[in-house]
Design an enzyme around this catalytic site. Structure first.
Site, PDB file in Angstrom:
ATOM      1  N   LYS A   1       0.896  -1.157   0.000  1.00  0.00           N
ATOM      2  CA  LYS A   1       0.000   0.000   0.000  1.00  0.00           C
ATOM      3  C   LYS A   1       0.942   1.216   0.000  1.00  0.00           C
ATOM      4  O   LYS A   1       1.654   1.454   0.985  1.00  0.00           O
ATOM      5  CB  LYS A   1      -0.887  -0.055   1.240  1.00  0.00           C
ATOM      6  CG  LYS A   1      -1.389   1.261   1.794  1.00  0.00           C
ATOM      7  CD  LYS A   1      -2.363   1.967   0.883  1.00  0.00           C
ATOM      8  CE  LYS A   1      -2.860   3.241   1.539  1.00  0.00           C
ATOM      9  NZ  LYS A   1      -1.806   4.226   1.828  1.00  0.00           N
TER      10      LYS A   1
ATOM     11  N   GLY B   1       5.113   3.101  10.714  1.00  0.00           N
ATOM     12  CA  GLY B   1       4.397   4.371  10.737  1.00  0.00           C
ATOM     13  C   GLY B   1       3.980   4.726  12.144  1.00  0.00           C
ATOM     14  O   GLY B   1       4.648   4.358  13.117  1.00  0.00           O
ATOM     15  N   SER B   2       2.844   5.425  12.229  1.00  0.00           N
ATOM     16  CA  SER B   2       2.415   5.964  13.518  1.00  0.00           C
ATOM     17  C   SER B   2       1.781   4.880  14.386  1.00  0.00           C
ATOM     18  O   SER B   2       1.287   3.858  13.884  1.00  0.00           O
ATOM     19  CB  SER B   2       1.397   7.071  13.273  1.00  0.00           C
ATOM     20  OG  SER B   2       0.281   6.525  12.596  1.00  0.00           O
TER      21      SER B   2
ATOM     22  N   GLY C   1      -1.926   4.422  13.279  1.00  0.00           N
ATOM     23  CA  GLY C   1      -2.103   3.612  12.081  1.00  0.00           C
ATOM     24  C   GLY C   1      -1.792   2.141  12.353  1.00  0.00           C
ATOM     25  O   GLY C   1      -2.552   1.246  11.976  1.00  0.00           O
ATOM     26  N   GLY C   2      -0.679   1.899  13.023  1.00  0.00           N
ATOM     27  CA  GLY C   2      -0.272   0.516  13.300  1.00  0.00           C
ATOM     28  C   GLY C   2      -1.305  -0.181  14.158  1.00  0.00           C
ATOM     29  O   GLY C   2      -1.664  -1.338  13.921  1.00  0.00           O
TER      30      GLY C   2
ATOM     31  N   GLU D   1       5.952  -1.599  13.241  1.00  0.00           N
ATOM     32  CA  GLU D   1       7.010  -0.825  13.904  1.00  0.00           C
ATOM     33  C   GLU D   1       6.480   0.588  13.993  1.00  0.00           C
ATOM     34  O   GLU D   1       6.201   1.216  12.969  1.00  0.00           O
ATOM     35  CB  GLU D   1       8.286  -0.853  13.070  1.00  0.00           C
ATOM     36  CG  GLU D   1       8.852  -2.239  12.858  1.00  0.00           C
ATOM     37  CD  GLU D   1       9.269  -2.916  14.134  1.00  0.00           C
ATOM     38  OE1 GLU D   1       9.692  -2.224  15.066  1.00  0.00           O
ATOM     39  OE2 GLU D   1       9.156  -4.155  14.199  1.00  0.00           O
TER      40      GLU D   1
ATOM     41  N   CYS E   1      12.201   7.626  13.680  1.00  0.00           N
ATOM     42  CA  CYS E   1      11.585   6.875  14.774  1.00  0.00           C
ATOM     43  C   CYS E   1      12.567   6.694  15.919  1.00  0.00           C
ATOM     44  O   CYS E   1      12.179   6.367  17.029  1.00  0.00           O
ATOM     45  CB  CYS E   1      11.102   5.530  14.276  1.00  0.00           C
ATOM     46  SG  CYS E   1      12.371   4.671  13.355  1.00  0.00           S
TER      47      CYS E   1
ATOM     48  N   GLU F   1       5.181  10.490  21.568  1.00  0.00           N
ATOM     49  CA  GLU F   1       6.101  11.015  20.563  1.00  0.00           C
ATOM     50  C   GLU F   1       5.562  12.303  19.942  1.00  0.00           C
ATOM     51  O   GLU F   1       4.382  12.396  19.634  1.00  0.00           O
ATOM     52  CB  GLU F   1       6.246   9.952  19.456  1.00  0.00           C
ATOM     53  CG  GLU F   1       7.160  10.342  18.316  1.00  0.00           C
ATOM     54  CD  GLU F   1       7.054   9.374  17.125  1.00  0.00           C
ATOM     55  OE1 GLU F   1       5.950   8.896  16.821  1.00  0.00           O
ATOM     56  OE2 GLU F   1       8.085   9.124  16.494  1.00  0.00           O
TER      57      GLU F   1
HETATM   58  P1  NAP Z   1       1.294   6.849   9.135  1.00  0.00           P
HETATM   59  O1  NAP Z   1       0.528   8.087   8.966  1.00  0.00           O
HETATM   60  O2  NAP Z   1       0.892   5.897  10.216  1.00  0.00           O
HETATM   61  O3  NAP Z   1       1.247   6.115   7.716  1.00  0.00           O
HETATM   62  C1  NAP Z   1       1.833   4.837   7.446  1.00  0.00           C
HETATM   63  C2  NAP Z   1       0.972   4.063   6.424  1.00  0.00           C
HETATM   64  O4  NAP Z   1      -0.166   3.514   7.084  1.00  0.00           O
HETATM   65  C3  NAP Z   1       0.416   4.881   5.282  1.00  0.00           C
HETATM   66  O5  NAP Z   1       0.393   4.074   4.120  1.00  0.00           O
HETATM   67  C4  NAP Z   1      -0.992   5.219   5.731  1.00  0.00           C
HETATM   68  O6  NAP Z   1      -1.783   5.416   4.594  1.00  0.00           O
HETATM   69  C5  NAP Z   1      -1.380   3.954   6.484  1.00  0.00           C
HETATM   70  N1  NAP Z   1      -2.335   4.189   7.552  1.00  0.00           N
HETATM   71  C6  NAP Z   1      -2.189   5.073   8.572  1.00  0.00           C
HETATM   72  N2  NAP Z   1      -3.257   5.004   9.398  1.00  0.00           N
HETATM   73  C7  NAP Z   1      -4.064   4.040   8.897  1.00  0.00           C
HETATM   74  C8  NAP Z   1      -5.332   3.500   9.303  1.00  0.00           C
HETATM   75  N3  NAP Z   1      -5.948   3.925  10.412  1.00  0.00           N
HETATM   76  N4  NAP Z   1      -5.893   2.550   8.537  1.00  0.00           N
HETATM   77  C9  NAP Z   1      -5.274   2.131   7.425  1.00  0.00           C
HETATM   78  N5  NAP Z   1      -4.085   2.592   6.983  1.00  0.00           N
HETATM   79  C10 NAP Z   1      -3.491   3.538   7.704  1.00  0.00           C
HETATM   80  O7  NAP Z   1       2.848   7.130   9.418  1.00  0.00           O
HETATM   81  P2  NAP Z   1       3.782   8.301   8.816  1.00  0.00           P
HETATM   82  O8  NAP Z   1       3.230   9.607   9.221  1.00  0.00           O
HETATM   83  O9  NAP Z   1       4.022   8.077   7.408  1.00  0.00           O
HETATM   84  O10 NAP Z   1       5.160   8.044   9.582  1.00  0.00           O
HETATM   85  C11 NAP Z   1       5.528   8.726  10.718  1.00  0.00           C
HETATM   86  C12 NAP Z   1       5.500   7.801  11.929  1.00  0.00           C
HETATM   87  O11 NAP Z   1       6.204   6.597  11.612  1.00  0.00           O
HETATM   88  C13 NAP Z   1       6.203   8.345  13.149  1.00  0.00           C
HETATM   89  O12 NAP Z   1       5.427   8.085  14.282  1.00  0.00           O
HETATM   90  C14 NAP Z   1       7.514   7.559  13.202  1.00  0.00           C
HETATM   91  O13 NAP Z   1       8.075   7.464  14.477  1.00  0.00           O
HETATM   92  C15 NAP Z   1       7.081   6.245  12.661  1.00  0.00           C
HETATM   93  N6  NAP Z   1       8.177   5.478  12.092  1.00  0.00           N
HETATM   94  C16 NAP Z   1       8.542   4.307  12.700  1.00  0.00           C
HETATM   95  C17 NAP Z   1       9.619   3.590  12.206  1.00  0.00           C
HETATM   96  C18 NAP Z   1      10.051   2.323  12.877  1.00  0.00           C
HETATM   97  O14 NAP Z   1      10.892   1.634  12.346  1.00  0.00           O
HETATM   98  N7  NAP Z   1       9.540   1.972  14.017  1.00  0.00           N
HETATM   99  C19 NAP Z   1      10.308   4.049  11.072  1.00  0.00           C
HETATM  100  C20 NAP Z   1       9.888   5.223  10.459  1.00  0.00           C
HETATM  101  C21 NAP Z   1       8.798   5.927  10.988  1.00  0.00           C
HETATM  102  P3  NAP Z   1      -3.084   6.361   4.592  1.00  0.00           P
HETATM  103  O15 NAP Z   1      -2.625   7.669   5.149  1.00  0.00           O
HETATM  104  O16 NAP Z   1      -3.467   6.408   3.160  1.00  0.00           O
HETATM  105  O17 NAP Z   1      -4.072   5.643   5.405  1.00  0.00           O
END
Ligand code: NAP
Length: 510
Positions: free
Chosen positions: A184, A241-242, A245-246, A265, A302, A395
């Site tokens: 995705k 991601g967040s 979302g996760g 993650e 992250c 965070e």
């Molecule tokens: P995000 O908004 O959670 O998006 C990640 C993916 O998930 C996107 O494809 C998003 O697509 C999808 N998504 C998000 N919420 C969803 C939901 N409720 N239902 C279905 N799909 C969903 O994350 P981001 O803003 O890109 O990244 C920033 C975050 O990632 C920070 O919190 C950072 O700390 C964390 N991060 C963690 C790591 C690690 O290794 N642990 C690495 C990098 C970043 P849609 O928006 O289209 O739904």
């Protein structure tokens, strides 16, 4: 470099079907061309049906065939040259040099996994020979090996458009395990995703592997991601991601009639504990190292250190002046998109308005609103306020950190014991402080996936010993890593073969 703006299924772009959406740039207000089209539920079904049909061929390609495929993806990514970096720069605002090094990390990761496959030890084959004469019961031969789970969905993060995205660690390790992948695409970098997806399609073709082994679904609605996770042919999910979302995808996967594993993650605060001896001998050096770690990449890592803890006293006061000076000198940087910028600003304003929390300093240079910039910010509080205020344990994605003063070591240990799960935890100390360092680490090893002594959490090495994960909420399964060769273990399932005459066709790949 031309873009179709559609999803890629079964080896090529599909006809535009779903809602159109524009790719945005944090560097200018006009939308980027072309328009992208949201994948539909019917596309999810097509992608997973093709993935299911491809799984046997991907498995039967064996370690050698999949190693060549992973190396082929790396070569294709490199051959996209500077135009790939330029598109990623437009979509994310990340500097070209950073993007070039992230692409190298991504191709290095693909080649490292190819090398792992060639060794074959990843299968963890265990054989107990038959004991026909054993009394009172004979033992049959038993062999345990690992098999791919089946089609995997990958959700990448916005802050790593290569390393944690379409051809990033989740996709590379799932392919290595023999699992077809449906990605995705992150809506913040759809063009970069399409170009990277094209590289995977070509590598599949060059390796004579079925095109259904990979699909890229474009879209920006949560409904699309949820439909993917709920599809009955899907076997596992990799998410970066967040926390929000996760967690949503983890809950969706667990409420399916047949639940599937989700390796999510998520965010982390990466606490850093500063002991007086270390501050006495290295205050300026630690302040410079931390400032770099907090502000690097606009603080959008992250592993950004979001919490600093020290014991009140002259060493901590001197260190605070060094840190304030370094943070004032740090420059604002463009954040990935306007929503991240808004959420960074509002998170910082909410924290600063709490009783007992102060802004200690911020970058001397104001941010440039037209460039979606975030301003380096140092907040300060005392341990009692930190322990009482739940929102300070969350965070804030961007170049800020919270500096917390504890009255003594005992309170520092209490703080460590109250931490939630983290990706990393660090301690700065000296040999003379061995007892305090040991006491901290014996608590922190229960809290984090990577422990750091006299170092900084950013900069995640891609290697065999890396563990990038941690207890919830850092990840949904603390036993597995998203980075390094051990990441392959997430996509494998043990099977035991009892009383099979060897050699047999099943052992050919072992
Ligand atoms: P995000 O908004 O959670 O998006 C990640 C993916 O998930 C996107 O494809 C998003 O697509 C999808 N998504 C998000 N919420 C969803 C939901 N409720 N239902 C279905 N799909 C969903 O994350 P981001 O803003 O890109 O990244 C920033 C975050 O990632 C920070 O919190 C950072 O700390 C964390 N991060 C963690 C790591 C690690 O290794 N642990 C690495 C990098 C970043 P849609 O928006 O289209 O739904």
């Amino acid at each position: 470099m031309s873009l179709h703006g559609t999803s890629l299924i079964n080896g090529g772009p599909i006809a535009p079907g779903g809602h159109p959406f524009a790719a945005a740039s944090p560097l200018h207000p006009e939308p980027l061309s072309p328009e992208f089209y949201e994948a539909t539920e019917a596309d999810v079904h097509r992608a997973l049906t093709a993935a299911e049909a491809a799984r046997t061929a991907l498995e039967e390609a064996g370690s050698q065939g999949r190693a060549r495929f992973l190396e082929g993806i790396a070569t294709e990514l490199e051959s996209l040259g500077v135009p790939l970096l330029e598109r990623a720069h437009l979509e994310t605002g990340l500097p070209l040099e950073r993007l070039a090094s992230e692409r190298s990390r991504t191709t290095g990761q693909l080649r490292l996994l190819a090398a792992l496959l060639r060794e074959e030890r990843w299968r963890d084959l265990r054989v107990d020979p038959p004991l026909p004469e054993r009394q009172p019961l004979a033992r049959p031969e038993l062999r345990r090996t690992l098999l791919p789970l089946g089609p995997v969905a990958v959700f990448g993060a916005s802050n790593f458009p290569f390393a944690y995205s379409v051809a990033g660690g989740d996709t590379a390790s799932a392919f290595a395990a023999g699992c077809p992948v449906v990605v995705k695409a992150h809506p913040a970098h759809p063009g970069t995703s399409e170009l990277t997806g094209g590289a995977i399609v070509r590598a599949l073709r060059n390796s004579d592997l079925p095109p259904g082994a990979f699909a890229l679904l474009q879209g920006r609605s949560h409904a699309l991601g949820e439909a993917l996770v709920r599809h009955p042919l899907l076997c596992a999910v990799g998410f970066t991601g967040s926390l929000r979302g996760g967690r949503a995808l983890f809950d969706a996967a667990n409420s399916r009639p047949a639940p599937i594993p989700v390796f999510a993650e998520m965010g982390s605060l990466n606490p850093v504990f500063l002991l007086p001896g270390a501050l006495h001998s290295r205050a300026a050096q630690i302040a410079a190292g931390l400032t770099q770690s907090i502000t690097q990449g606009g603080g959008q890592f992250c592993t950004k250190p979001g919490l600093l803890f020290g014991i009140a006293g002259p060493e901590l006061d001197a260190f605070q002046s060094n840190l304030e000076e370094a943070m004032r000198a740090a420059l604002p940087s463009t954040l990935l998109h306007s929503e991240i910028q808004r959420s960074y600003e509002s998170g910082a304003a909410r924290a600063a308005a709490l009783p007992g929390v102060q802004i200690l300093t911020e970058s001397a240079r104001p941010p440039e609103p037209a460039l979606t910039q975030g301003r380096p910010l140092l907040l300060g509080t005392d341990s009692a306020t930190y322990l009482a205020e739940r929102s300070l344990h969350e965070e804030n994605f961007g170049p800020s950190t919270l500096f917390v003063k504890a009255p003594n070591l005992e309170v520092l240990l209490q703080i460590a014991a109250r931490l939630e799960g983290q990706l990393t935890a660090a301690v700065h100390g000296t040999d003379a402080e061995a007892e305090a360092v040991g006491a901290l680490f014996s608590i922190l090893e229960q809290k984090a996936g990577r422990l750091i002594y006299n170092g900084y959490p950013t900069g995640v090495e891609v290697c065999a010993a890396m563990h990038h994960g941690g207890p919830y909420p850092a990840s949904t399964d603390s036993r597995f890593t998203a980075v390094g060769t051990a990441a392959i273990q997430r996509w494998l399932r043990p099977v035991c073969y009892q009383n099979f005459a060897a050699p047999s066709r099943w052992w050919n790949n072992l």
